[in-house]
Design a protein around this motif. Structure first.
Motif, PDB file in Angstrom:
ATOM      1  N   LEU A 265     103.424 -67.887 -65.493  1.00 35.68           N
ATOM      2  CA  LEU A 265     103.690 -69.251 -65.962  1.00 35.68           C
ATOM      3  C   LEU A 265     102.493 -70.182 -65.761  1.00 35.68           C
ATOM      4  O   LEU A 265     102.534 -71.344 -66.184  1.00 35.68           O
ATOM      5  CB  LEU A 265     104.913 -69.832 -65.236  1.00 35.68           C
ATOM      6  N   LEU A 266     101.446 -69.688 -65.137  1.00 37.57           N
ATOM      7  CA  LEU A 266     100.293 -70.539 -64.845  1.00 37.57           C
ATOM      8  C   LEU A 266      99.647 -71.124 -66.101  1.00 37.57           C
ATOM      9  O   LEU A 266      99.205 -72.279 -66.075  1.00 37.57           O
ATOM     10  CB  LEU A 266      99.264 -69.765 -64.026  1.00 37.57           C
ATOM     11  N   PRO A 267      99.545 -70.383 -67.218  1.00 36.57           N
ATOM     12  CA  PRO A 267      98.977 -70.996 -68.429  1.00 36.57           C
ATOM     13  C   PRO A 267      99.699 -72.270 -68.851  1.00 36.57           C
ATOM     14  O   PRO A 267      99.065 -73.203 -69.365  1.00 36.57           O
ATOM     15  CB  PRO A 267      99.124 -69.891 -69.486  1.00 36.57           C
ATOM     16  N   TYR A 268     101.026 -72.322 -68.630  1.00 33.82           N
ATOM     17  CA  TYR A 268     101.772 -73.545 -68.961  1.00 33.82           C
ATOM     18  C   TYR A 268     101.343 -74.690 -68.041  1.00 33.82           C
ATOM     19  O   TYR A 268     101.218 -75.838 -68.473  1.00 33.82           O
ATOM     20  CB  TYR A 268     103.272 -73.303 -68.825  1.00 33.82           C
ATOM     21  N   GLY A 269     101.114 -74.365 -66.770  1.00 33.38           N
ATOM     22  CA  GLY A 269     100.655 -75.380 -65.830  1.00 33.38           C
ATOM     23  C   GLY A 269      99.273 -75.896 -66.191  1.00 33.38           C
ATOM     24  O   GLY A 269      99.014 -77.107 -66.143  1.00 33.38           O
ATOM     25  N   LEU A 270      98.377 -74.981 -66.577  1.00 35.80           N
ATOM     26  CA  LEU A 270      97.034 -75.391 -66.984  1.00 35.80           C
ATOM     27  C   LEU A 270      97.093 -76.265 -68.235  1.00 35.80           C
ATOM     28  O   LEU A 270      96.329 -77.226 -68.369  1.00 35.80           O
ATOM     29  CB  LEU A 270      96.166 -74.162 -67.246  1.00 35.80           C
ATOM     30  N   ALA A 271      98.008 -75.937 -69.146  1.00 35.60           N
ATOM     31  CA  ALA A 271      98.172 -76.753 -70.357  1.00 35.60           C
ATOM     32  C   ALA A 271      98.605 -78.176 -69.993  1.00 35.60           C
ATOM     33  O   ALA A 271      98.092 -79.155 -70.542  1.00 35.60           O
ATOM     34  CB  ALA A 271      99.198 -76.101 -71.282  1.00 35.60           C
ATOM     35  N   LEU A 272      99.539 -78.297 -69.056  1.00 35.30           N
ATOM     36  CA  LEU A 272      99.999 -79.617 -68.624  1.00 35.30           C
ATOM     37  C   LEU A 272      98.877 -80.398 -67.938  1.00 35.30           C
ATOM     38  O   LEU A 272      98.765 -81.615 -68.106  1.00 35.30           O
ATOM     39  CB  LEU A 272     101.191 -79.477 -67.679  1.00 35.30           C
ATOM     40  N   VAL A 273      98.046 -79.691 -67.157  1.00 37.12           N
ATOM     41  CA  VAL A 273      96.919 -80.349 -66.497  1.00 37.12           C
ATOM     42  C   VAL A 273      95.964 -80.933 -67.535  1.00 37.12           C
ATOM     43  O   VAL A 273      95.500 -82.081 -67.398  1.00 37.12           O
ATOM     44  CB  VAL A 273      96.172 -79.358 -65.577  1.00 37.12           C
ATOM     45  N   LEU A 274      95.669 -80.167 -68.583  1.00 38.76           N
ATOM     46  CA  LEU A 274      94.770 -80.655 -69.628  1.00 38.76           C
ATOM     47  C   LEU A 274      95.355 -81.865 -70.349  1.00 38.76           C
ATOM     48  O   LEU A 274      94.638 -82.838 -70.631  1.00 38.76           O
ATOM     49  CB  LEU A 274      94.472 -79.537 -70.633  1.00 38.76           C
ATOM     50  N   VAL A 275      96.653 -81.826 -70.646  1.00 41.89           N
ATOM     51  CA  VAL A 275      97.298 -82.966 -71.311  1.00 41.89           C
ATOM     52  C   VAL A 275      97.285 -84.190 -70.397  1.00 41.89           C
ATOM     53  O   VAL A 275      97.009 -85.312 -70.836  1.00 41.89           O
ATOM     54  CB  VAL A 275      98.744 -82.609 -71.710  1.00 41.89           C
TER      55      VAL A 275
END
Length: 333
Positions: A265-275
């Motif tokens: 699930l880390l890619p989803y977390g990284l996506a949220l960080v970028l947003v």
């Protein structure tokens, strides 16, 4: 563009990086080609993290953190820590792509350390150039910050939508370019980058992997460098936090490579960080988000996705691992 980077600080930073790389190269050559154990990776990861924290503490002390007016020192230390955390987190995506490369080219475990070292050294030089160019552009054209912010939001959304999808190496433009310009040997020749096959001098698959690591890291830098500029526009803090995050990338690879499925699930977390960071950049002239919020928000998102990854099992796993192909057979073809 204002910066805390004095000639002395820049010189000390450059000296530290050179010494650290020399020590790393010396240790690598002394050990020779070998498979990196989890213990060795953990030790080196701790060393690099400790070195980064020590450098942050030195900056804090040098800027008067122990003096009567520590505001500047505290702010720059927080900027360094936040930038380091963001770059370290985004580097996890690099690690998964490196794993894909090593799997695709069936790189023996004992050769992976050298490939990463050379590839990351190349990436350090290229990233340094990109950061200096980015700092100059922002200093000349303030509106570029809005472009960076919009790009980060777009990239975060794209990363969220692409999370969980299998990578397609065959359509990778960098790999297509390498195949077009190099004749590649079907076999490895130790840690050599060139070998002779049927009387001809050919590039080994290890050279291809090293080149792709450098190229891919620069591609990822297109996302991560705007992210660090959203935290601080101080060129010294931007470059040092970025470089320290990259220096520990090789050790972190060997530490996390075997656990990539646990952090699904880390890619989803990284996506949220970028947003989150992109939105912060878009609001820069309306409301300046405190650096403590940036640090707390980034750390909370990453911690939550790691915890959820451990609690929630992935829906499915490919029987051959993370990638849907037999790398050995493809290399022999």
């Amino acid at each position: 563009m204002s910066s805390v980077g004095t000639p002395l600080l820049w010189s000390l930073f450059a000296a530290f990086v050179v010494i650290a790389l020399l020590i790393d190269f010396f240790a690598m050559n002394k050990q020779g080609a070998h498979k990196v154990s989890l213990k060795e990776a953990a030790i080196w990861s701790l060393i690099w993290v400790a070195a980064s924290i020590a450098f942050m503490a030195f900056i804090w002390w040098r800027l008067g953190g122990t003096g009567p007016e520590p505001a500047l020192a505290n702010a720059k230390a927080l900027e360094f820590l936040t930038g380091y955390l963001v770059e370290k987190a985004l580097a996890v995506d690099n690690i998964f792509v490196f794993l894909m490369l090593f799997t695709y080219f069936a790189v023996p475990a004992e050769y992976q350390k050298r490939a990463l070292m050379i590839g990351i050294l190349t990436a350090l030089v290229l990233r340094g150039g990109l950061i200096l160019i980015g700092a100059w552009v922002i200093a000349q054209f303030h509106w570029v910050l809005y472009v960076f912010g919009a790009f980060l939001v777009f990239t975060g959304i794209r990363m969220w939508l692409a999370a969980g999808q299998e990578p397609d190496m065959e359509s990778n433009p960098a790999l297509k370019w390498v195949r077009k310009h190099f004749t590649i040997s079907p076999n490895y020749d130790g840690e050599k980058f060139f070998t002779r096959f049927n009387g001809k001098k050919l590039a080994t698959p290890l050279l291809v992997v090293v080149l792709l690591i450098g190229v891919i890291d620069v591609v990822f830098a297109v996302d991560s460098i705007p992210a660090i500029f959203a935290i601080t526009t101080d060129p010294f803090i931007v470059l040092t936090s970025n470089v320290f995050a990259i220096l520990g990338l090789r050790a972190m690879y060997f530490l996390l490579a075997g656990m990539h499925e646990r952090f699904h699930l880390l890619p989803y977390g990284l996506a949220l960080v970028l947003v989150f960071i992109g939105t912060k950049m878009l609001l820069i002239d309306i409301y300046k988000v405190p650096i403590t919020w940036s640090l707390g928000g980034t750390a909370s998102i990453l911690a939550l996705t790691v915890i959820l990854s451990l609690l929630i099992k992935p829906k499915s796993a490919h029987p051959h691992g993370a990638f849907p192909f037999d790398a050995k057979e493809r290399r022999e073809d």
